[in-house]
Scaffold this active site. Structure first.
Site, PDB file in Angstrom:
ATOM      1  N   GLU A   1       0.680  -1.221  -0.039  1.00 48.37           N
ATOM      2  CA  GLU A   1      -0.096  -0.128   0.065  1.00 48.37           C
ATOM      3  C   GLU A   1       1.101   1.247  -0.068  1.00 48.37           C
ATOM      4  O   GLU A   1       0.665   2.121   0.857  1.00 48.37           O
ATOM      5  CB  GLU A   1      -0.870  -0.080   1.114  1.00 48.37           C
ATOM      6  CG  GLU A   1      -1.867  -1.303   1.167  1.00 48.37           C
ATOM      7  CD  GLU A   1      -2.910  -1.232   2.360  1.00 48.37           C
ATOM      8  OE1 GLU A   1      -2.591  -0.459   3.305  1.00 48.37           O
ATOM      9  OE2 GLU A   1      -3.533  -2.161   2.560  1.00 48.37           O
TER      10      GLU A   1
ATOM     11  N   GLU B   1      -6.160 -10.608  -0.830  1.00 49.69           N
ATOM     12  CA  GLU B   1      -6.856 -10.627   0.357  1.00 49.69           C
ATOM     13  C   GLU B   1      -8.411 -10.441  -0.160  1.00 49.69           C
ATOM     14  O   GLU B   1      -9.009  -9.571   0.521  1.00 49.69           O
ATOM     15  CB  GLU B   1      -6.568  -9.285   1.040  1.00 49.69           C
ATOM     16  CG  GLU B   1      -5.019  -9.104   1.304  1.00 49.69           C
ATOM     17  CD  GLU B   1      -4.395  -7.862   2.024  1.00 49.69           C
ATOM     18  OE1 GLU B   1      -5.445  -7.303   2.699  1.00 49.69           O
ATOM     19  OE2 GLU B   1      -3.156  -7.705   1.888  1.00 49.69           O
TER      20      GLU B   1
HETATM   21  C1  XIL Z   1      -5.969  -6.086   8.363  1.00 50.46           C
HETATM   22  C2  XIL Z   1      -6.324  -7.285   9.212  1.00 50.46           C
HETATM   23  O1  XIL Z   1      -7.277  -7.932   8.535  1.00 50.46           O
HETATM   24  C3  XIL Z   1      -6.839  -6.666  10.500  1.00 50.46           C
HETATM   25  O2  XIL Z   1      -7.094  -7.833  11.375  1.00 50.46           O
HETATM   26  C4  XIL Z   1      -5.877  -5.672  11.275  1.00 50.46           C
HETATM   27  O3  XIL Z   1      -6.272  -5.283  12.603  1.00 50.46           O
HETATM   28  C5  XIL Z   1      -5.613  -4.690  10.263  1.00 50.46           C
HETATM   29  O4  XIL Z   1      -4.990  -5.383   9.122  1.00 50.46           O
HETATM   30  N1  XIL Z   1      -4.804  -4.831   3.723  1.00 50.46           N
HETATM   31  C6  XIL Z   1      -3.885  -5.311   4.134  1.00 50.46           C
HETATM   32  C7  XIL Z   1      -4.090  -6.034   5.330  1.00 50.46           C
HETATM   33  O5  XIL Z   1      -2.837  -5.257   3.411  1.00 50.46           O
HETATM   34  O6  XIL Z   1      -3.003  -6.267   5.935  1.00 50.46           O
HETATM   35  C8  XIL Z   1      -5.067  -5.740   6.170  1.00 50.46           C
HETATM   36  O7  XIL Z   1      -5.340  -6.530   7.187  1.00 50.46           O
HETATM   37  C9  XIL Z   1      -6.531  -5.388   5.501  1.00 50.46           C
HETATM   38  C10 XIL Z   1      -6.013  -4.326   4.273  1.00 50.46           C
END
Ligand code: XIL
Length: 990
Positions: free
Chosen positions: A303, A415
């Site tokens: 990101e 994701e």
């Molecule tokens: C999120 C997790 O799912 C949560 O449990 C945590 O509190 C915050 O991070 N993009 C990403 C992930 O790359 O690492 C994130 O994961 C969601 C958005």
């Protein structure tokens, strides 16, 4: 089992059917015993004359196999999985291996299969390895058996003769869920998780069986691994990755540098940029190196762009940054280079959200990737997060994926979750879930069109644990399984995208003179379609698709307006091989407007699971069309739910007969459930006879649709237990099967209670007179119809024996020594009461109960004395087993009481014998054509002949072709003509 035993089992089964319920813990789904060599070598063996050692040079844990003295490439390490792998079953198989101090070695994970087709070898996965690097081997193996399976052995072999081989963490896991749906596709399905993978048993089992890769949601992030300066904390990540390793899985590494999950020791200290660079690079070096084996790719930077394509301001870029603030993607480049140096084999990814389609952010990522590729900066792929709430523009997603694919980058969906509106209980509407299913289908189907799409990973996999409700209040239910691991329409969407693309379905039949071809275009779902080129009306093509479960489904087909288009009618079988039934009206693909032309044909009830047939018959052509062709893109089969939750089904288990001291199994049984994924279907057990078989002594292994049961009856117990296996789905619907485990006693009590005794209490020592043929039987008194006699304390009928009496007693009731009894530890016991001194002077066993003429054996025992104050102590003395030929017997014994005072004496004679099954070992000298007869207890039936060519370890026993299976108590066997190698024979339990 003899008929009499079968009847007894049946009787006992009916009379004892009072189940006691108890849960059984279900261990991991891996069929391999000691898969990580943590408990030494057994049951692994070296192949051939090599030496198998276990030492601490392990891929994980404290042990790994170390195979030395290898004189051929095939000499590796092996374990038989006979009885564990089901003929017809498919398995996900993986192992870690390394070749010691040698380069360019080929290592292979293989199976050796012995059945009616002989001995065959199947290579499941191979890799060429570099010096001392642990290498992951994985592939799918389907056990297709010809005739009877006599062995199935998993092994790792490979490097050149003389090179030492190390092996660790071997997994053979039933193929289930997405692993099964994706078989044949070059893509890895993943579901991330947290510590629940080890604490929540069904959750852990589902991820262990249904996915190829199983990574961490948060445990590999900076703050999890590196909570304070110079302190790393690997425990959380290791526990999740250990679970993955135990199931043959790798993981994606997420993530090294990200503006999230930055611990305060990094963000709130006033570090200089060079200090921060040291911190970042130390982190990359340490973490990448530590997980270099099990993490096959890293999201090196996560990101880093704003949605408008500009650089995001982060602690790593410019606040204060690691030294490259204002230089655009330079800090990303340096992080990638650092990661590559830490592990040259690891794939390096840039990962971001909202970059799924062609937009400002994905343009920026593309520009960076293009620049990196052009300048040789190590980048292997792009991770697209796909945290979405509706279907993205598929044409834009296609265009976007196409350019990254064409740049030579691997594409990972990293994701994926599709959030929907939920009420205050977290519940979404049925229509929202149906739409979510379409989104999953379309996203996965579109991604699969690109050859470089390698990973399809969801962010979690069950709504039981998902970040969405916390992060986006009012939204949730984002994953493909609900909180109870029921398949949602989204699960079916992913499954259809993987398994029901027309180009992957078999063409079962086609009208003569016609042709079908695969047509490729990324505008098709999954990138290709099957084009049926018909000549005329009524021509047809039939595709076979696997219908996993019976019941009602909404059937949709993807057909597409192609160069030519026709009208068609779909007909489907309700069960494999059944008659065709039309579904829906005639469809006109030309008239349909959407680019995919997904047609909802209505609902159809399948009554038979398995490969059903889907026949497309051309019924005409649209006036504007020149031809009758159909471009068939896909099928979708989505349970309607109108027929309610279906209970699980469970295959039956056959009754089992074992000897005391033996365990039962592993016995395979299959579980299936349309709603709840099988790994989350709870298996509980009941036993009608908990003292013989407590449910804690029954273990269930396996996962997905394949489970195995091992029952270990309690020690020193015999009898019958009815075992009930209960499968319960998430809705509480249950199915059960019962079967009987009969445990034949090893200790046989030969003397019944309630016997009539006779005694002679003449007060004088009879010497051996009582044994003579002329003794006066009638002169003897009858004792009470109890065992023993004489106890003034009222516990036994009271016949007080006067002091200094010598009594002889014999036991009138006959007992039968069973044929084939191998009596050892035959003992005669006396129970003495009160303080008298007692001698057991002799015992005699008569044959046929004829005491006057039937003496067949006599034994004078060394007198054994009972004295002291110990009441009711059994005194045992041994008798020669030869006293007990098969047949009726009468037992007598002389007992001498030598007490100065009047006392009572109770004695109780009981013969017990260790009743062990004989193990007939056929003589090596046996020649072909010889006949021999064997007696064998009926309950030990179910043996077959095997032969071996040598008796030097490892002895390889093979089944004889057409070997008789012994089912009776006595057999006559004719050995077949021996070939050169067949020298030794034995009977083997089947
Ligand atoms: C999120 C997790 O799912 C949560 O449990 C945590 O509190 C915050 O991070 N993009 C990403 C992930 O790359 O690492 C994130 O994961 C969601 C958005």
């Amino acid at each position: 089992m003899t008929l009499a035993q079968a009847r007894l089992l049946k009787f006992l089964a009916l009379s004892l059917l009072v189940p006691t319920l108890a849960g059984a813990a279900e261990p991991p789904a891996n069929l391999v015993t000691n898969p990580g060599f943590e408990s030494g070598a057994a049951p692994w063996v070296a192949r051939g004359p090599a030496t198998l050692l276990v030492n601490t040079q392990a891929q994980t844990g404290a042990g790994a196999a170390w195979i030395t003295n290898r004189s051929a490439t095939w000499q590796g390490v092996a374990q038989s999985l006979l009885g564990k792998m089901r003929p017809g079953g498919s398995y996900f198989c993986a192992a870690w291996a390394r070749a010691e101090s040698a380069t360019n070695q080929s290592l292979t994970l293989s199976f050796e299969q012995r059945d009616g087709a002989g001995t065959r070898f199947f290579n499941v996965a191979s890799a060429t390895v570099t010096n001392n690097a642990w290498t992951f081997l994985s592939g799918i193996f389907s056990l297709n058996v010809t005739g009877a399976l006599s062995d199935i052995i998993v092994y790792v072999e490979g490097p050149a003769a003389g090179v030492e081989l190390r092996v660790d963490n071997v997994a053979v896991v039933p193929l289930a869920g997405y692993r099964r749906a994706a078989a044949g596709r070059n893509v890895l399905l993943g579901g991330v998780s947290g510590s629940q993978v080890n604490s929540d048993v069904p959750f852990g089992r589902v991820v262990g069986t249904d996915f190829h890769i199983a990574g961490t949601e948060n445990a590999l992030k900076f703050s999890s691994l590196h909570p304070s300066s110079n302190t790393y904390s690997f425990g959380g990540a290791d526990a999740i990755l250990d679970h993955a390793t135990a199931h043959g899985q790798l993981a994606r590494g997420h993530t090294l540098l990200w503006h999230g999950s930055v611990p305060s020791w990094v963000s709130s200290n006033a570090w200089t940029t060079s200090q921060l660079q040291t911190i970042a690079f130390d982190h990359i070096d340490t973490v990448v190196n530590r997980y270099r084996d099990r993490v096959f790719c890293w999201d090196v930077v996560n990101e880093a762009f704003n949605d408008n394509g500009t650089m995001r301001s982060t602690v790593w870029y410019d606040a204060p940054g690691i030294g490259y603030a204002g230089q655009g993607t330079k800090y990303i480049e340096e992080a990638f280079k650092r990661a590559r140096a830490a592990d040259p084999d690891c794939e390096l990814f840039y990962n971001d959200y909202s970059a799924e389609t062609d937009n400002a952010k994905s343009d920026a990522i593309y520009a960076m990737a293009q620049d990196f590729k052009a300048r040789g900066v190590p980048i292997d792929g792009i991770g697209f997060q796909f945290h979405i709430s509706s279907t993205p523009s598929l044409s834009s997603m296609r265009a976007n994926f196409q350019r990254f694919n064409d740049l030579g980058l691997n594409i990972h969906i990293t994701e994926l979750d599709v959030s929907v509106a939920v009420d205050s209980n977290g519940v979404a509407t049925a229509s929202a879930l149906a739409g979510q299913g379409d989104t999953y289908f379309n996203v996965i189907g579109t991604a699969l069109a690109f050859p470089r799409t390698r990973v399809l990973q969801t962010w979690g996999f069950s709504d039981r644990y998902s970040w969405i409700p916390g992060f986006s209040p009012g939204r949730g239910a984002a994953l493909t399984l609900d909180e109870d691991f029921n398949r949602k329409p989204a699960w079916w969407g992913v499954r259809d995208a993987l398994a029901n693309q027309a180009e992957t379905l078999a063409v079962q039949a086609m009208s003569s003179g016609d042709a079908n071809t695969l047509v490729s275009s990324t505008s098709f779902s999954a990138g290709a379609a099957r084009q049926f080129q018909a000549n005329a009306v009524n021509d047809f093509i039939t595709l076979g698709a696997d219908v996993l479960y019976t019941g009602e489904y909404n059937v949709r087909v993807g057909v597409r307006k192609n160069t030519a288009s026709g009208q068609f009618q779909l007909a489907i079988t309700r069960g494999p091989g059944g008659a065709f039934v039309n579904l829906g009206a005639v469809q006109d693909t030309y008239a349909a407007a959407t680019s995919y032309n997904e047609l909802n044909l209505g609902n159809f009830t399948f009554t038979g699971a398995g490969t059903n047939s889907f026949r497309f018959t051309v019924t005409g052509k649209n006036a504007s069309s020149t031809d009758y062709d159909l471009a068939i893109d896909y099928l979708r089969l989505i349970p309607t739910g109108a027929d309610g939750n279906q209970p699980p089904s469970l295959t039956p288990l056959a009754n089992q007969a074992v000897n005391e001291g033996q365990s039962v199994g592993p016995l395979n049984f299959a579980v299936s459930d349309r709603e709840t994924v099988e790994s989350a279907v709870a298996i509980t057990l009941a036993s009608s006879n908990p003292s013989l078989l407590p449910t804690n002594n029954i273990t269930i292994t396996g996962g997905g649709t394949e489970r195995w049961l091992i029952a270990t009856p309690a020690a020193n117990k015999s009898g019958v237990a009815v075992v009930t296996v209960i499968a319960t789905d998430a809705a509480g619907a249950a199915a059960s099967n019962s079967f009987v485990i009969g445990v034949a006693p090893q200790t046989t009590s030969l003397v019944a209670t309630g016997a009539v005794w006779k005694f002679n209490d003449s007060g004088v020592n009879l010497g051996t007179a009582w044994r003579s043929n002329s003794f006066n039987d009638a002169a003897w008194s009858s004792g009470p119809s109890m065992l023993g006699f004489g106890d003034a304390n009222g516990l036994l009928p009271s016949t007080v024996i006067a002091s200094n009496r010598q009594i002889t007693t014999y036991f009138r009731t006959a007992f039968t020594a069973p044929p084939g009894l191998n009596a050892t530890n035959l003992s005669l016991r006396v129970l003495r009461d009160d303080a008298a001194v007692v001698y057991l002077d002799g015992a005699e066993i008569w044959r046929d109960t004829n005491i006057t003429s039937g003496v067949v054996a006599y034994n004078t025992l060394a007198p054994v004395g009972l004295s002291g104050t110990a009441e009711s102590t059994w005194l045992a003395t041994n008798l020669p087993p030869a006293l007990l030929p098969a047949g009726l017997h009468l037992l007598a014994a002389e007992v001498h009481q030598n007490s100065a005072t009047s006392s009572d004496l109770a004695f109780n004679l009981q013969l017990t014998a260790q009743h062990t099954a004989p193990s007939p070992v056929l003589s090596p000298a046996m020649v072909a054509g010889n006949q021999f007869t064997l007696a064998w207890p009926g309950w030990a039936a179910g043996n077959a002949l095997q032969f071996a060519t040598n008796l030097a370890p490892p002895v390889l026993w093979l089944a004889l072709t057409n070997a008789p299976v012994f089912t009776n108590d006595e057999w006559r066997v004719t050995l077949p003509a021996m070939t050169n190698g067949q020298r030794f024979f034995r009977l083997q339990d089947l």
